[in-house]
Scaffold this active site. Structure first.
Site, mmCIF file in Angstrom:
data_model
loop_
_atom_site.group_PDB
_atom_site.id
_atom_site.type_symbol
_atom_site.label_atom_id
_atom_site.label_comp_id
_atom_site.label_asym_id
_atom_site.label_seq_id
_atom_site.Cartn_x
_atom_site.Cartn_y
_atom_site.Cartn_z
ATOM 1 N N SER A 131 0.900 -1.264 0.159
ATOM 2 C CA SER A 131 0.101 0.196 0.049
ATOM 3 C C SER A 131 0.851 1.222 -0.036
ATOM 4 O O SER A 131 0.584 2.305 -0.608
ATOM 5 C CB SER A 131 -0.750 -0.019 1.224
ATOM 6 O OG SER A 131 -0.298 -0.231 2.426
ATOM 7 N N ASP A 175 6.852 3.007 6.269
ATOM 8 C CA ASP A 175 6.748 2.397 5.118
ATOM 9 C C ASP A 175 6.981 3.411 4.177
ATOM 10 O O ASP A 175 7.704 2.955 3.026
ATOM 11 C CB ASP A 175 5.340 1.571 4.937
ATOM 12 C CG ASP A 175 5.168 0.689 6.394
ATOM 13 O OD1 ASP A 175 6.251 0.460 6.973
ATOM 14 O OD2 ASP A 175 3.976 0.297 6.364
HETATM 15 C C1 GLA Z 1 2.764 -1.180 9.359
HETATM 16 C C2 GLA Z 1 2.563 0.488 9.236
HETATM 17 C C3 GLA Z 1 3.885 1.080 9.655
HETATM 18 C C4 GLA Z 1 4.413 0.393 10.891
HETATM 19 C C5 GLA Z 1 4.558 -1.209 11.113
HETATM 20 C C6 GLA Z 1 4.875 -1.711 12.230
HETATM 21 O O1 GLA Z 1 3.758 -1.607 8.273
HETATM 22 O O2 GLA Z 1 2.457 0.967 8.244
HETATM 23 O O3 GLA Z 1 3.961 2.460 9.960
HETATM 24 O O4 GLA Z 1 3.774 0.876 12.262
HETATM 25 O O5 GLA Z 1 3.088 -1.745 10.603
HETATM 26 O O6 GLA Z 1 6.153 -1.567 12.768
#
Ligand code: GLA
Length: 388
Positions: A131, A175
């Site tokens: 995403s 991410d």
């Molecule tokens: C998802 C979220 C991130 C982070 C991870 C856990 O990937 O998008 O921002 O919080 O979980 O580390």
């Protein structure tokens, strides 16, 4: 690489065939995270890298006011008559794109009609940030096409906001940051409070990064994810009454938690303990990376998994089994669940000579327990979002 080239060619051909003009081509990678999970929205540290699982975009301004969005892998399209009327859609995949376009509008940028075909090889719901790649790729493309000149950090923040507002997941910045700031052959330690970052070399020829996909799609994840975030905020609210300097769990210590344990529910106490410990683990792990001590680094990964499983409670039986199957195999430095949790992949650091044996052993153990073989991916570390 070959795959990526043919993917790009297919996306380009599809765009030309549908719209009959030349688009801008952009690629956006998914990410791994070596350690530092659920620390980003607590102002802490993370250690991600962009990987060679990517989404390719063909995007162009169509000179009119409509939007034509095409999910190449799903053979689905969404058409909107006026880009000025963007709002959340019941087409799940389209929301990541619409949310990004809305972010431009919120910054006062008029978004004219555009066309977008996108597709890739990032497994969906596997904890490798498909995403974020969708959001960051379109944000980057629109920034180029509209000549808005926004810097990468602003694009990362806009992509994160798109996820909050159009996908309903109150994610941190890791991410989107990793997808945009990734650098070939390097992992990046990000301080999610100051947004300072530093690159550390990581040679995947010398130590392989192997992902094992449990095949469990984290469908309940967004609700549970948002609940975890609230629990952390509840903890901060209590600690703050005693020490106003505690703005996020990054500012708290285990001693703070112990001192006010009676005021925290047992669940909130455990969640906060995990976060404080995980933050410390990232710093320790970075030190081991600098001194080249992968064995010690791997121990931090196992400890991270235990915390995610027992205290943060975002693992599942399948992920736990994959980590247990990896532990103790020859050549395995460390293993843990990766990303938001409730399914998705484990990340494993494995000596190159032992990778085949590792994959065979873990797959057999998993199949025996769950009746199916996990998909596995050996990833390399690549550059962040860019023009193809
Ligand atoms: C998802 C979220 C991130 C982070 C991870 C856990 O990937 O998008 O921002 O919080 O979980 O580390």
């Amino acid at each position: 690489m070959l795959m990526s080239l043919s993917l790009t060619a297919a996306i380009l051909a599809d765009f030309r065939h549908r719209f009959a003009y030349e688009p801008l081509l952009v690629r956006a990678p998914g990410r791994v995270n070596l350690i530092g999970e659920h620390t980003d929205y607590n102002g802490g540290f993370v250690l991600p890298a962009a990987i060679d699982k990517e989404i390719v975009f063909a995007v162009g301004l169509n000179g009119a006011s409509h939007l034509r969005l095409v999910a190449y892998d799903l053979s689905e399209t969404l058409t909107l008559t006026d880009a000025a009327d963007i709002s959340p859609s019941d087409v799940h995949w389209a929301n990541y794109l619409l949310g990004v376009a809305a972010q431009f509008q919120q910054r006062g940028v008029a978004v004219p009609g555009f066309d977008c075909v996108f597709g890739g090889n990032i497994p969906v719901g596997a904890g490798v940030s498909s995403s974020a790649a969708v959001e960051c790729g379109l944000a980057f493309a629109l920034n180029q096409l509209l000549e808005t000149g926004l810097d990468k950090l602003t694009l990362a923040r806009m992509a994160q906001q798109a996820e909050h507002t159009y996908a309903g997941v109150k994610c941190g910045i890791m991410d989107q940051f990793a997808s945009l700031f990734g650098r070939a052959g390097q992992v990046v330690r990000l301080d999610c409070r100051s947004l300072d970052y530093a690159y550390f070399p990581f040679d995947t020829q010398a130590c392989r990064i192997v992902l094992c996909n449990s095949g469990v799609k984290h469908s309940l994840a967004s609700t549970a994810y948002n609940t975890r975030r609230q629990e952390c905020e509840q903890g901060v609210a209590v600690l703050q009454q005693h020490n106003p300097a505690i703005q996020t769990l990054r500012d708290a210590t285990l001693a703070d938690l112990e001192a006010h344990r009676a005021e925290l529910s047992p669940t909130v106490y455990r969640r906060c303990t995990y976060v404080v410990q995980e933050n410390a683990r990232v710093e320790t792990a970075c030190h081991h990376l600098e001194t080249g001590n992968l064995t010690a680094f791997g121990q931090e990964m196992y400890a991270s998994h235990a915390g995610l499983r027992d205290d943060y409670e975002v693992s599942c039986a399948e992920l736990d089994a994959l980590v247990e199957a990896a532990r103790g195999l020859p050549g395995v430095f460390g293993a843990r669940m990766m990303g938001g949790g409730f399914g998705g992949c484990t990340i494993n650091l494995v000596a190159p000579a032992q990778v085949d044996e590792f994959i065979a052993s873990v797959s057999a153990a998993y199949e025996e327990q769950f009746g199916r073989r996990p998909e596995t991916y050996q990833t390399t570390i690549v550059d962040g979002v860019g023009v193809v």
